[in-house]
Scaffold this motif. Structure first.
Motif, PDB file in Angstrom:
ATOM      1  N   GLY A  27       3.789   2.327 -12.721  1.00 50.64           N
ATOM      2  CA  GLY A  27       3.202   3.290 -11.806  1.00 50.64           C
ATOM      3  C   GLY A  27       3.545   2.966 -10.361  1.00 50.64           C
ATOM      4  N   ILE A  28       2.996   3.752  -9.447  1.00 52.21           N
ATOM      5  CA  ILE A  28       3.103   3.507  -8.006  1.00 52.21           C
ATOM      6  C   ILE A  28       1.719   3.070  -7.553  1.00 52.21           C
ATOM      7  CG2 ILE A  28       3.599   4.531  -5.752  1.00 52.21           C
ATOM      8  CD1 ILE A  28       5.452   6.480  -7.173  1.00 52.21           C
ATOM      9  N   ASN A  29       1.635   1.877  -6.976  1.00 52.81           N
ATOM     10  CA  ASN A  29       0.326   1.235  -6.867  1.00 52.81           C
ATOM     11  C   ASN A  29       0.101   0.508  -5.550  1.00 52.81           C
ATOM     12  OD1 ASN A  29       1.380   0.992  -9.943  1.00 52.81           O
ATOM     13  ND2 ASN A  29      -0.801   1.465  -9.867  1.00 52.81           N
ATOM     14  N   ASP A  30      -1.167   0.163  -5.331  1.00 47.23           N
ATOM     15  CA  ASP A  30      -1.614  -0.564  -4.143  1.00 47.23           C
ATOM     16  C   ASP A  30      -2.307  -1.858  -4.592  1.00 47.23           C
ATOM     17  OD1 ASP A  30      -0.996   1.871  -2.821  1.00 47.23           O
ATOM     18  OD2 ASP A  30      -3.072   2.571  -3.067  1.00 47.23           O
ATOM     19  N   ALA A  31      -1.985  -2.980  -3.951  1.00 49.86           N
ATOM     20  CA  ALA A  31      -2.662  -4.246  -4.269  1.00 49.86           C
ATOM     21  C   ALA A  31      -2.148  -5.341  -3.358  1.00 49.86           C
ATOM     22  CB  ALA A  31      -2.448  -4.646  -5.732  1.00 49.86           C
ATOM     23  N   ALA A  32      -2.840  -6.468  -3.398  1.00 46.32           N
ATOM     24  CA  ALA A  32      -2.405  -7.685  -2.715  1.00 46.32           C
ATOM     25  C   ALA A  32      -2.747  -8.880  -3.592  1.00 46.32           C
ATOM     26  CB  ALA A  32      -3.079  -7.824  -1.350  1.00 46.32           C
ATOM     27  N   ALA A  33      -1.974  -9.947  -3.440  1.00 42.69           N
ATOM     28  CA  ALA A  33      -2.221 -11.189  -4.173  1.00 42.69           C
ATOM     29  C   ALA A  33      -1.782 -12.351  -3.301  1.00 42.69           C
ATOM     30  CB  ALA A  33      -1.460 -11.199  -5.498  1.00 42.69           C
ATOM     31  N   ALA A  34      -2.463 -13.481  -3.429  1.00 38.22           N
ATOM     32  CA  ALA A  34      -2.139 -14.649  -2.610  1.00 38.22           C
ATOM     33  C   ALA A  34      -2.466 -15.925  -3.354  1.00 38.22           C
ATOM     34  CB  ALA A  34      -2.903 -14.605  -1.283  1.00 38.22           C
ATOM     35  N   SER A  87       0.857  -1.177   0.000  1.00 35.41           N
ATOM     36  CA  SER A  87       0.000   0.000   0.000  1.00 35.41           C
ATOM     37  C   SER A  87       0.897   1.232   0.000  1.00 35.41           C
ATOM     38  CB  SER A  87      -0.937   0.027   1.215  1.00 35.41           C
ATOM     39  OG  SER A  87      -1.614   1.277   1.274  1.00 35.41           O
ATOM     40  N   ALA A  88       1.221   1.692  -1.209  1.00 33.63           N
ATOM     41  CA  ALA A  88       1.999   2.925  -1.301  1.00 33.63           C
ATOM     42  C   ALA A  88       1.208   4.095  -0.714  1.00 33.63           C
ATOM     43  CB  ALA A  88       2.368   3.198  -2.753  1.00 33.63           C
ATOM     44  N   SER A  89      -0.119   4.018  -0.823  1.00 29.93           N
ATOM     45  CA  SER A  89      -0.969   5.109  -0.335  1.00 29.93           C
ATOM     46  C   SER A  89      -0.864   5.313   1.163  1.00 29.93           C
ATOM     47  CB  SER A  89      -2.430   4.836  -0.706  1.00 29.93           C
ATOM     48  OG  SER A  89      -2.624   4.882  -2.093  1.00 29.93           O
ATOM     49  N   THR A  90      -0.742   4.221   1.921  1.00 28.98           N
ATOM     50  CA  THR A  90      -0.757   4.338   3.379  1.00 28.98           C
ATOM     51  C   THR A  90       0.597   4.050   4.009  1.00 28.98           C
ATOM     52  OG1 THR A  90      -1.403   2.026   3.745  1.00 28.98           O
ATOM     53  CG2 THR A  90      -3.182   3.629   3.388  1.00 28.98           C
ATOM     54  N   ALA A  91       1.636   3.910   3.187  1.00 27.72           N
ATOM     55  CA  ALA A  91       2.961   3.647   3.746  1.00 27.72           C
ATOM     56  C   ALA A  91       3.365   4.776   4.686  1.00 27.72           C
ATOM     57  CB  ALA A  91       3.988   3.508   2.629  1.00 27.72           C
ATOM     58  N   PRO A  92       3.884   4.451   5.854  1.00 23.87           N
ATOM     59  CA  PRO A  92       4.244   5.502   6.816  1.00 23.87           C
ATOM     60  C   PRO A  92       5.426   6.334   6.334  1.00 23.87           C
ATOM     61  CG  PRO A  92       5.027   3.373   7.567  1.00 23.87           C
ATOM     62  CD  PRO A  92       4.180   3.098   6.370  1.00 23.87           C
ATOM     63  N   TRP A  93       5.494   7.537   6.801  1.00 26.38           N
ATOM     64  CA  TRP A  93       6.667   8.371   6.536  1.00 26.38           C
ATOM     65  C   TRP A  93       7.842   7.810   7.334  1.00 26.38           C
ATOM     66  CZ3 TRP A  93       5.123  14.275   6.586  1.00 26.38           C
ATOM     67  CH2 TRP A  93       4.200  14.486   5.553  1.00 26.38           C
ATOM     68  N   ARG A  94       9.010   7.881   6.707  1.00 26.69           N
ATOM     69  CA  ARG A  94      10.211   7.362   7.339  1.00 26.69           C
ATOM     70  C   ARG A  94      11.184   8.512   7.608  1.00 26.69           C
ATOM     71  NH1 ARG A  94       7.730   3.369   4.782  1.00 26.69           N
ATOM     72  NH2 ARG A  94       8.153   1.213   5.366  1.00 26.69           N
TER      73      ARG A  94
END
Length: 378
Positions: free
Chosen positions: A237-244, A120-127
């Protein structure tokens, strides 16, 4: 490798950072994918002896909040407290490496392993680096890939790789345009419908652009060098997703993908994109098959120039790779991207019956690559 069988494979839609999944955490995205594959397993009559409770959950992730996102996601998916989970960070290869590890675990006696990746690039915390000498904390976007001065940004390294391999700007733009056209066509035909798990109001991949052609792509300026060929148009792009995926012993006798070979390798950190080449060679060697035996190729398209250099080095016709579009169109949700490739193989080889042998491969920051060879069976 023998004995490991992928029997279920699902993914969320791939969102553009800041859009549909802007407020959805990595753990919540992963929970959706994990829950879907577990449900798929539970619905299989042949899996009654195995059951739907995994022995282990393995999840790749790069930019999450730390801790153990796999454990949080497993619990969020409703799995019992007794199911252990661990997270893997091999940068962009994390999701595929998690599946490689999951298959090895099944080889050693696990009955059901759920493996995949999430980002989740959208919710990644600031470092932040700690303040020094009374100064302010310094924000940084990523951890180092390698020690200085070998820590090149991926795009800059891809530009250098393309130049060294003679990959022209025109060829890169043409490949990127084709990736978008293929993805748009695949979405229209419903090619992704069986693999995608809607999350909230997001039901389809957000990034592919209809009508994006070479004429438009040729207008973008180089991103990294004044005389470079890598642009925002021929980059992912810079994106959000999950796969399993769900992995069980081959003796279960369910239709799926038998894991024939897998490999993770290291290469020079300054040219991370070329990591695909030795990883593919090693995985094919373990599988005992050659490039010409492969029916379906899914390579992560981080940069058109980078992946085209890998095709040339391996002797692969680019027209044979990512037939439904790749990361240039669909997006590159870092820690999930390798797992997305395996979901794509599952759809094409098992759900659509488009061949027997499949190959997935991805490069990673720091100079690494991971590849997986599978065979549809029975």
């Amino acid at each position: 490798m023998t004995g490991a069988l992928i029997v279920a494979a699902r993914r969320t839609p791939i969102g553009t950072a800041g859009h549909g999944f802007a407020s959805v955490s990595a753990a919540d995205l992963a929970s959706a994918a994990i829950g879907a594959v577990v449900s798929d397993v539970e619905e299989m009559d042949e899996m009654a002896d195995v059951g739907g409770v995994p022995d282990e959950v393995v999840l790749g992730n790069c930019m999450g909040p730390g801790g153990n996102v796999a454990r949080v996601a497993a619990l969020g998916a409703g799995l019992p407290d007794a199911v252990p989970a661990f997270s893997v960070d091999r940068q962009c290869a994390s999701g595929l490496a998690a599946i490689e590890i999951g298959a090895r675990l099944v080889q050693t006696g696990r009955r059901l392993v759920v493996a995949g990746g999430v980002e989740s690039a959208s919710t990644a915390p600031w470092r932040m680096w700690p303040p020094r000498e009374g100064g302010e904390p310094v924000r940084y976007e990523r951890a180092p890939f390698a020690p200085e001065p070998r820590d090149l940004d991926m795009g800059y390294a891809a530009d250098l790789l393309a130049a060294e391999h003679g990959i022209t700007r025109a060829r890169q733009d043409a490949y990127a345009a084709r990736s978008h056209a293929r993805a748009v066509e695949a979405i229209a035909k419903g090619e992704f419908d069986d693999e995608v798990v809607p999350v909230g109001a997001v039901v389809r991949d957000e990034r592919p652009r209809a009508g994006l052609g070479v004429a438009q792509l040729s207008r973008f300026r180089p991103l990294h060098r004044t005389d470079g060929t890598v642009t925002v148009g021929n980059s992912c792009g810079i994106n959000d997703a999950a796969a399993a995926v769900a992995i069980v012993p081959e003796t279960v006798g369910v239709q799926g993908l038998r894991v024939l070979g897998a490999a993770s390798v290291g290469v020079v950190p300054e040219r991370p994109g070329i990591g695909i080449v030795p990883a593919v060679q090693a995985a094919l060697a373990e599988a005992g098959v050659g490039i010409d035996d492969v029916d379906v190729f899914e390579f992560n398209e981080a940069f058109a120039g980078q992946v085209l250099a890998c095709y040339d080095a391996l002797g692969i016709d680019p027209d044979r790779v990512c037939l439904d579009g790749g990361a240039l169109a669909l997006g590159h949700p870092w820690g999930a991207s390798g797992a997305v490739l395996v979901v794509r193989l599952f759809t094409q080889l098992v759900r659509r019956g488009r061949g027997r042998i499949g190959l997935a491969a991805i490069a990673a920051g720091g100079g690494q690559g991971t590849a997986l060879v599978v065979s549809a069976c029975p």
